[in-house]
Design an enzyme around this catalytic site. Structure first.
Site, PDB file in Angstrom:
ATOM      1  N   HIS A  93      -4.498  14.488  -9.364  1.00 59.31           N
ATOM      2  CA  HIS A  93      -4.848  13.079  -9.584  1.00 59.31           C
ATOM      3  C   HIS A  93      -4.046  12.477 -10.740  1.00 59.31           C
ATOM      4  CE1 HIS A  93      -7.568   9.592  -9.881  1.00 59.31           C
ATOM      5  NE2 HIS A  93      -7.832   9.871  -8.609  1.00 59.31           N
ATOM      6  N   ASN A 138      -1.995  12.941  -4.355  1.00 61.98           N
ATOM      7  CA  ASN A 138      -3.137  13.424  -5.156  1.00 61.98           C
ATOM      8  C   ASN A 138      -3.491  14.860  -4.788  1.00 61.98           C
ATOM      9  OD1 ASN A 138      -3.817  11.254  -6.834  1.00 61.98           O
ATOM     10  ND2 ASN A 138      -4.868  10.201  -5.192  1.00 61.98           N
ATOM     11  N   GLU A 197      -4.911   2.120  -4.412  1.00 65.27           N
ATOM     12  CA  GLU A 197      -3.443   2.178  -4.409  1.00 65.27           C
ATOM     13  C   GLU A 197      -2.876   0.990  -3.646  1.00 65.27           C
ATOM     14  OE1 GLU A 197      -4.743   2.736  -1.292  1.00 65.27           O
ATOM     15  OE2 GLU A 197      -3.009   3.948  -0.689  1.00 65.27           O
ATOM     16  N   ASP A 233       0.852  -1.191   0.000  1.00 64.77           N
ATOM     17  CA  ASP A 233       0.000   0.000   0.000  1.00 64.77           C
ATOM     18  C   ASP A 233       0.888   1.242   0.000  1.00 64.77           C
ATOM     19  OD1 ASP A 233      -3.093   0.766   0.800  1.00 64.77           O
ATOM     20  OD2 ASP A 233      -1.631   2.227   1.526  1.00 64.77           O
ATOM     21  N   ASP A 251      -1.840   9.160 -10.758  1.00 62.71           N
ATOM     22  CA  ASP A 251      -1.940   8.064 -11.740  1.00 62.71           C
ATOM     23  C   ASP A 251      -0.569   7.709 -12.307  1.00 62.71           C
ATOM     24  OD1 ASP A 251      -4.603   7.879 -11.382  1.00 62.71           O
ATOM     25  OD2 ASP A 251      -5.193   8.624 -13.362  1.00 62.71           O
TER      26      ASP A 251
END
Ligand SMILES: Nc1nc2c(ncn2[C@@H]2O[C@H](COP(=O)(O)OP(=O)(O)OP(=O)(O)O)[C@@H](O)[C@H]2O)c(=O)[nH]1
Length: 345
Positions: free
Chosen positions: A236, A231, A266, A223, A240
């Site tokens: 965002h 973000n 994630e 994680d 990505d």
């Protein structure tokens, strides 16, 4: 270069030469050896025409490639040396009843050297779009020609050959699209890893295999740390990009038999077949260090990214079910988060 190639450096070209070559390559006929089906058709051609030699030829840009030869061993010829260069010009049958009597065939290699071909009859192999990609030919070392009935049979056999070539090409194209569809259905687009459904499917399979072979199996749950901040602070799209880079890093750093997937958001997961806990801890530590070392830039600003890792494992004596393996990895991940993140538990 052989003397014959110097004497006949050129060959005639059909008007649709470029489209013809494209059709030949689309057919993929050059990529495969001819199987027994093709050999059967050439044998039939030789027998029906009462001659000792027959073959299927594919006429490429510079060379004529022979397939399914009967009565002689031939791999390829320069196109300038091949009777078939003339056959692909014609609509129907091309015939040299006496190769020595025709200036187009008198000097060609198969005429002047063994097997001293004196007679050649062939029908072009036309694709369903009408491009002649090759020929079906019958030959003899004595002069002569085909009867109308033999011509008709040769033309029919040629249609069978092209049908076989096209069926093979369609089959190969279908296989490729199915493979692509399968990839699309099992891959997470952003990370290039297995999607959740595929990962869970593989997990079931790996648990069953571990149980069957009494082999160890490990799962590493990963994680990203404080990813919400990435973000929030960089947008965002940057988030990505980071996920995609880490997906690639994981793909590049696992063994082929390992299964790396996106478990959700994630959170990523790697299944390690045949790997005991110690091996999985080692692998996770290597990945952790590589994730930390990976450089992500938002313009001129570096975006530091780390991840926490949780390892769950069955040893070879105690293979449990898939859920408990993931639960164990999840609990270890929770501890890694609690104990300060950017670590393996
Ligand atoms: N850019 C991007 N963000 C994602 C994606 N999937 C999940 N996230 C984000 O990942 C973040 C996860 O946040 P949290 O679960 O609060 O955890 P965190 O900020 O990573 O903090 P810890 O896990 O506790 O270290 C959320 O902001 C999600 O929006 C994705 O596909 N793209």
């Amino acid at each position: 270069m052989a003397a014959a190639e110097q004497i006949f450096p050129t060959f005639p070209q059909p008007a649709d030469e470029q489209a013809r070559l494209a059709a030949l390559h689309r057919s993929a006929a050059l990529d495969h050896a001819a199987g027994p089906d093709f050999l059967f058709l050439t044998e039939l051609a030789a027998r029906l025409c009462g001659v000792p030699y027959a073959f299927i030829a594919l006429v490429d840009a510079e060379r004529t490639w022979t397939r399914a030869c009967v009565g002689l061993q031939l791999d390829s010829l320069p196109r300038s040396q091949s009777y078939c260069a003339w056959t692909v010009l014609g609509e129907t049958l091309t015939e040299f009843p006496d190769t020595l009597a025709d200036p187009r065939s008198a000097g060609l290699a198969l005429t002047t050297a063994a097997p001293f071909v004196r007679r050649y009859s062939a029908v072009p192999l036309r694709t369903s779009e009408g491009h002649p990609i090759g020929t079906l030919c019958v030959l003899d070392s004595r002069p002569g020609g085909l009867t109308p009935e033999q011509r008709d049979m040769l033309a029919r056999l040629a249609r069978q050959v092209i049908a076989l070539i096209e069926a093979r090409a369609n089959e190969a194209a279908l296989r490729q699209s199915l493979q692509r569809l399968e990839e699309l259905a099992t891959t997470d687009e952003l990370t290039g890893l297995h999607n959740r459904r595929s990962l869970l499917h593989r997990l079931k399979f790996e648990v069953a295999r571990a149980r069957r072979f009494r082999a160890p199996l490990a799962a590493v749950m990963i994680d990203l740390d404080h990813f919400k901040r990435v973000n929030d602070e960089h947008g965002h799209a940057m988030g990505d990009k980071v996920l995609a880079a880490i997906g690639k890093l994981i793909r590049d750093n696992v063994r082929v038999i390992d299964v790396a997937g996106r478990y959700g958001g994630e959170e990523l997961c790697v299944l390690l077949p045949n790997t005991p806990r110690e091996g999985a801890l080692k692998m996770a530590e290597t990945l952790r260090a590589r994730v930390e070392a990976l450089v992500h830039m938002d313009g001129a600003r570096r975006v530091p990214v780390t991840a926490s890792f949780g390892v769950g494992a069955f040893d070879h004596m105690g293979v449990d079910d898939a859920d408990s393996l993931l639960r164990a990895a999840d609990e270890a991940l929770y501890r890694a988060k609690q104990n300060g993140r950017n670590r393996v538990e």
